[in-house]
Design an enzyme around this catalytic site. Sequence first.
Site, short mmCIF file in Angstrom:
data_model
loop_
_atom_site.label_atom_id
_atom_site.label_comp_id
_atom_site.label_asym_id
_atom_site.label_seq_id
_atom_site.Cartn_x
_atom_site.Cartn_y
_atom_site.Cartn_z
N ALA A 80 0.86 -1.19 0.00
CA ALA A 80 0.00 0.00 0.00
C ALA A 80 0.89 1.23 0.00
CB ALA A 80 -0.89 0.03 1.25
N THR A 121 -6.39 -1.06 8.23
CA THR A 121 -6.05 -0.13 9.31
C THR A 121 -7.29 0.29 10.10
OG1 THR A 121 -5.32 2.15 9.65
CG2 THR A 121 -6.20 1.67 7.50
N ASP A 122 -7.07 0.70 11.34
CA ASP A 122 -8.18 1.22 12.14
C ASP A 122 -8.65 2.58 11.62
OD1 ASP A 122 -5.98 2.73 12.95
OD2 ASP A 122 -6.19 2.29 15.09
N GLU A 123 -7.84 3.22 10.77
CA GLU A 123 -8.22 4.56 10.28
C GLU A 123 -9.47 4.55 9.42
OE1 GLU A 123 -5.23 7.02 8.67
OE2 GLU A 123 -3.73 6.40 10.14
N TYR A 148 -5.52 8.74 2.25
CA TYR A 148 -4.99 7.40 2.57
C TYR A 148 -6.08 6.50 3.15
CZ TYR A 148 -3.07 3.78 5.61
OH TYR A 148 -2.85 2.58 6.25
N LYS A 152 -7.94 2.97 1.79
CA LYS A 152 -7.91 1.70 2.53
C LYS A 152 -9.35 1.22 2.78
CE LYS A 152 -4.92 -0.38 3.88
NZ LYS A 152 -4.06 -1.43 3.26
N PRO A 190 9.89 6.86 14.40
CA PRO A 190 11.26 6.89 13.85
C PRO A 190 11.73 8.30 13.52
CG PRO A 190 9.89 5.36 12.61
CD PRO A 190 9.00 6.03 13.59
N ARG A 191 10.81 9.18 13.12
CA ARG A 191 11.23 10.55 12.81
C ARG A 191 11.81 11.22 14.06
NH1 ARG A 191 8.05 16.17 11.27
NH2 ARG A 191 9.93 17.22 10.56
N ASN A 247 0.42 11.88 21.68
CA ASN A 247 1.70 12.12 20.98
C ASN A 247 2.70 12.87 21.86
OD1 ASN A 247 0.60 10.87 18.75
ND2 ASN A 247 0.04 12.78 17.71
P1 NAD Z 1 5.17 0.86 4.17
O1 NAD Z 1 4.90 2.13 3.44
O2 NAD Z 1 6.32 0.80 5.13
O3 NAD Z 1 5.40 -0.33 3.13
C1 NAD Z 1 4.60 -0.49 1.98
C2 NAD Z 1 5.31 -1.47 1.05
O4 NAD Z 1 4.47 -1.67 -0.10
C3 NAD Z 1 6.66 -0.95 0.52
O5 NAD Z 1 7.63 -1.96 0.59
C4 NAD Z 1 6.35 -0.56 -0.92
O6 NAD Z 1 7.48 -0.68 -1.78
C5 NAD Z 1 5.26 -1.56 -1.27
N1 NAD Z 1 4.40 -1.11 -2.37
C6 NAD Z 1 3.82 0.10 -2.51
N2 NAD Z 1 3.11 0.14 -3.67
C7 NAD Z 1 3.23 -1.08 -4.24
C8 NAD Z 1 2.72 -1.67 -5.43
N3 NAD Z 1 1.94 -0.98 -6.28
N4 NAD Z 1 3.05 -2.94 -5.71
C9 NAD Z 1 3.84 -3.66 -4.86
N5 NAD Z 1 4.37 -3.16 -3.74
C10 NAD Z 1 4.06 -1.89 -3.43
O7 NAD Z 1 3.80 0.48 4.88
P2 NAD Z 1 3.54 -0.24 6.28
O8 NAD Z 1 3.48 0.78 7.34
O9 NAD Z 1 4.44 -1.40 6.40
O10 NAD Z 1 2.04 -0.75 6.03
C11 NAD Z 1 1.80 -2.01 5.42
C12 NAD Z 1 0.32 -2.28 5.40
O11 NAD Z 1 -0.20 -2.28 6.72
C13 NAD Z 1 -0.50 -1.25 4.62
O12 NAD Z 1 -1.52 -1.92 3.93
C14 NAD Z 1 -1.08 -0.35 5.70
O13 NAD Z 1 -2.28 0.22 5.28
C15 NAD Z 1 -1.29 -1.36 6.81
N6 NAD Z 1 -1.27 -0.82 8.17
C16 NAD Z 1 -0.22 -0.06 8.60
C17 NAD Z 1 -0.18 0.36 9.92
C18 NAD Z 1 0.98 1.17 10.47
O14 NAD Z 1 0.97 1.56 11.63
N7 NAD Z 1 2.04 1.44 9.70
C19 NAD Z 1 -1.22 0.01 10.80
C20 NAD Z 1 -2.29 -0.74 10.31
C21 NAD Z 1 -2.29 -1.17 9.00
O1 DAU Z 2 -3.64 3.74 12.71
C1 DAU Z 2 -2.96 3.01 11.76
C2 DAU Z 2 -2.21 3.95 10.83
O2 DAU Z 2 -1.09 4.44 11.58
C3 DAU Z 2 -1.75 3.27 9.55
O3 DAU Z 2 -2.87 2.91 8.80
C4 DAU Z 2 -0.86 4.21 8.72
O4 DAU Z 2 -0.35 3.52 7.59
C5 DAU Z 2 0.29 4.67 9.59
O5 DAU Z 2 1.09 5.60 8.88
C6 DAU Z 2 -0.24 5.31 10.87
O6 DAU Z 2 -0.94 6.55 10.58
P1 DAU Z 2 -0.75 7.87 11.47
O7 DAU Z 2 -1.09 9.04 10.63
O8 DAU Z 2 -1.41 7.69 12.78
O9 DAU Z 2 0.85 7.75 11.71
P2 DAU Z 2 2.03 8.84 11.69
O10 DAU Z 2 3.26 8.10 12.11
O11 DAU Z 2 2.08 9.60 10.43
O12 DAU Z 2 1.60 9.84 12.86
C7 DAU Z 2 1.30 9.38 14.17
C8 DAU Z 2 0.80 10.58 14.97
O13 DAU Z 2 1.89 11.49 15.18
C9 DAU Z 2 -0.27 11.38 14.27
O14 DAU Z 2 -1.18 11.87 15.26
C10 DAU Z 2 0.47 12.54 13.63
C11 DAU Z 2 1.60 12.79 14.62
N1 DAU Z 2 2.88 13.29 14.08
C12 DAU Z 2 3.42 12.67 13.00
C13 DAU Z 2 4.66 13.07 12.52
C14 DAU Z 2 5.28 12.41 11.30
C15 DAU Z 2 3.55 14.32 14.76
O15 DAU Z 2 3.07 14.87 15.74
N2 DAU Z 2 4.77 14.70 14.28
C16 DAU Z 2 5.36 14.12 13.19
O16 DAU Z 2 6.49 14.50 12.83
#
Ligand code: NAD
Ligand code: DAU
Length: 332
Positions: A80, A121-123, A148, A152, A190-191, A247
């Site tokens: 995604a 995602t819960d979003e 986004y 989803k 991570p940021r 946060n």
């Molecule tokens: P990420 O952005 O770190 O990784 C996404 C991966 O998908 C990358 O390796 C990218 O190269 C690949 N990708 C993107 N477009 C593609 C395409 N067209 N074909 C093949 N590969 C492709 O994302 P993540 O944070 O690991 O999230 C993974 C999944 O989990 C997503 O579906 C996201 O919606 C879901 N999710 C994420 C979170 C979170 O906290 N990060 C929480 C709940 C659900």
């Molecule tokens: O809830 C699940 C979702 O969590 C996933 O579906 C998404 O793929 C994943 O990116 C994540 O979404 P968020 O928008 O919640 O995550 P993010 O890390 O971007 O931000 C987390 C919270 O921190 C959000 O309230 C925004 C805030 N934020 C983010 C950044 C990058 C800051 O305050 N400062 C920042 O620099």
Amino acid sequence: MARLLVTGGAGFIGSNFVHHVIENTDHVVTVLDKLTYAGNKDSLAGLPEDRFELVVGDVANAALVDELFADHDAVVHYAAESHNDNSLDDPRPFLDTNVIGTYTLLEAARRHDMRLHHISTDEVYGDLALDDPERFTETTPYNPSSPYSSTKAASDLLVRAWVRSFGVRATISNCSNNYGPFQHVEKFIPRQITNVIRGIRPKLYGTGENVRDWIHADDHSSAVLTVLEKGEIGETYLIGADGEENNRDVVEMILELMGEPRDAYDLVTDRPGHDLRYAIDSSRLRTELGWRPQFPVFREGLEATIRWYRENESWWAPSKDGVEAFYASKGQ
Ligand code: NAD
Ligand code: DAU
């Protein structure tokens, strides 16, 4: 032993899942990943060659997907575009991958009678008030806020329709915010960790009161394996580990754990449409399928994650300057 096809397996959660599967099962894994800016081959380094293969390609490429489906027993669909801030800047790739990509996999699943697990995602449920006693459950109405989360939500609805109309053998899981190793430096935790390592002050959007429900990526992996093995076809399972934190508290905890003053951060421009609070009720997964998180203490998981970023600067350093330039251009 099963042959698993894992889409998006070079991303954050997908790569954690691949490591989890290789370490805890005898399954063989193929990753299909486009290696966008978010995918990183190094996240899959050192996996055994006889049990793991990386195919670089697009989930929206129907011919490639057909070829791969013919040789696998089940698909776990992580691929995604995943970052809200990017979706506000340029929504189009989110439609291409999250909607058309999922549609392409569903059509192939239909042709091949393939077992498919869709990662979501819960979003999709929108957000909650800070004092709302309710949490998201499997029956909460969909109400996504961002480009986004709306793509989803669209992908989840496609999966449900393909189950009902075409009998595709699919399940869905909606998980809360993940943290852990291999997460891209564009994301919140991570940021801030890599900012502190680089001597940059952490950046908090708005007032920092927004709440996220944190789960370690390895717990997400064990939950997905549980649903893949024991979940009922056509059903949705919510994944969460009771990890609500605002946060501001997270930034202060990072600063404290990294030996800096707890107030050494900046408040920056808020995200447009910023969801206030997410909270998951994962009772169904726990009572029906018997899943339990193994990393329930957020502070301990965060400490281990800080250690990982300190020890793996070569993994994240190439992305750091570009990400900070992007945020700086938006006053964040
Ligand atoms: P990420 O952005 O770190 O990784 C996404 C991966 O998908 C990358 O390796 C990218 O190269 C690949 N990708 C993107 N477009 C593609 C395409 N067209 N074909 C093949 N590969 C492709 O994302 P993540 O944070 O690991 O999230 C993974 C999944 O989990 C997503 O579906 C996201 O919606 C879901 N999710 C994420 C979170 C979170 O906290 N990060 C929480 C709940 C659900
Ligand atoms: O809830 C699940 C979702 O969590 C996933 O579906 C998404 O793929 C994943 O990116 C994540 O979404 P968020 O928008 O919640 O995550 P993010 O890390 O971007 O931000 C987390 C919270 O921190 C959000 O309230 C925004 C805030 N934020 C983010 C950044 C990058 C800051 O305050 N400062 C920042 O620099």
